[in-house]
Design an enzyme around this catalytic site. Structure first.
Site: not given
Length: 339
Positions: A118, A201, A204
């Site tokens: 992240k 996968k 969003k």
């Protein structure tokens, strides 16, 4: 069925940052939550404290928190059979989070792979200390409720290991205080892939919105996405994740939503083209999303009922959390507040 206290306790949470749930969230996690409330003493929360590790628009965060709760109820969570609440309504999360921060080694926190991923996306200068320590808040979330099991995907296993380590460290140092939880790894039977890129996968953050099935989309939008899903040049309908990822993904979705086994579906569509599979699956999807949308909207149209469900959930959660926190504070040597 025994009393709730006779059952193993599970805890899980969902971020309020996504707006509509997508099919991957639902089949990968939320559907298992619904099943677990039958067999476990289940605590589920909308994790708004975790949401602010990245900047949020306050109005949007509030709306998305309500929306996440409404969708969980629409998906089948029953406030009579589980405890559903908003994380920030239970201040003990942040309080135990601080204690756990003081128990965690800096190197230990640095090794968390999700932080690395992240912060690489945001650039380490812009990553907050909150993003760095959010796995430790997650530890507090779990230990606060003395959870026996935590339903997670494989990608969260490292966080459960950290939770176990910190629980054992605290227990070793201050005496038996926390239940050491086990991961309840959700079987990968329902790993749902992007309709436009069946090797990725469904998510969003996906580059192509056409590949993402949002449960709150108009049914006709969902039908169109299913019908334009990527397949291959062959025409045979069979499950082969390597050679035929697109068709295999459609079969997985069909099987998971209807409970029909994949071999049965292969037989049903033997000699038929991809068009037949897509048309039928589009109908199955429309039948699934229509009541889900209606139920979600009913909760959003009645904010008083929704808020009252969340207030009752927070009260039930706090009864457990306050007891754990009081024991923790006492063991650690804090001076008790006199009332």
């Amino acid at each position: 069925m025994g009393m709730a206290t006779d059952r193993p306790r599970v805890l899980s949470g969902i971020q309020p940052t996504a707006g509509s749930f997508h099919l991957g969230n639902y089949l990968g996690a939320v559907r298992q939550w619904v099943a677990l409330q039958e067999s476990h003493d289940a605590f589920y929360m909308v994790v708004d404290l975790h949401a602010i590790t990245v900047p949020q628009d306050p109005k949007e965060l509030r709306a998305n928190t309500r929306l996440a709760a409404a969708q969980l109820l629409a998906a089948g969570l029953d406030p009579e059979r589980c405890t559903l609440f908003v994380q920030s309504h239970v201040p003990e999360h942040a309080q135990l989070g601080w204690v756990m921060n003081c128990l965690t080694g800096f190197g230990e926190a640095s090794r968390m792979t999700q932080f690395k991923d992240k912060s690489a996306k945001q650039g380490s200068d812009r990553a907050t200390v909150g993003l760095f320590t959010y796995p430790i808040l997650q530890v507090a979330d779990i230990l606060l409720y003395q959870a026996n099991e935590v339903p997670v995907g494989e990608d969260q296993r490292q966080h459960i290991e950290l939770t176990r380590d910190l629980a054992e460290r605290f227990n070793g140092r201050y005496g038996q205080t926390f239940t050491v939880p086990k991961p309840h790894i959700i079987k990968e039977t329902a790993k749902i892939f992007d309709l436009q890129d069946p090797t990725a996968k469904m998510s969003k953050s996906t580059a192509n919105p056409k590949g993402l099935v949002n449960l709150l989309d108009e049914p006709k939008v969902t039908v169109k996405k299913v019908k334009s899903a990527v397949t291959d040049t062959d025409t045979e309908i069979r499950f082969d994740a390597e050679a035929k990822p697109g068709v295999s993904n459609l079969l997985t979705i069909y099987s998971t939503l209807t409970g029909t086994g994949i071999p049965e579906l292969e037989q049903k569509y033997a000699g038929k083209g991809y068009g037949a599979l897509k048309t039928d699956l589009a109908e199955v999807m429309a039948e699934f999303v229509t009541p889900f949308r209606t139920r979600t909207q009913e909760y959003l149209d009645d904010p008083e009922t929704l808020d009252s469900i969340l207030a009752k959930g927070a009260e039930k959660a706090r009864a457990v959390a306050a007891e754990t926190l009081a024991t923790t504070y006492e063991r650690i040597g804090f001076l008790p507040a006199k009332h």
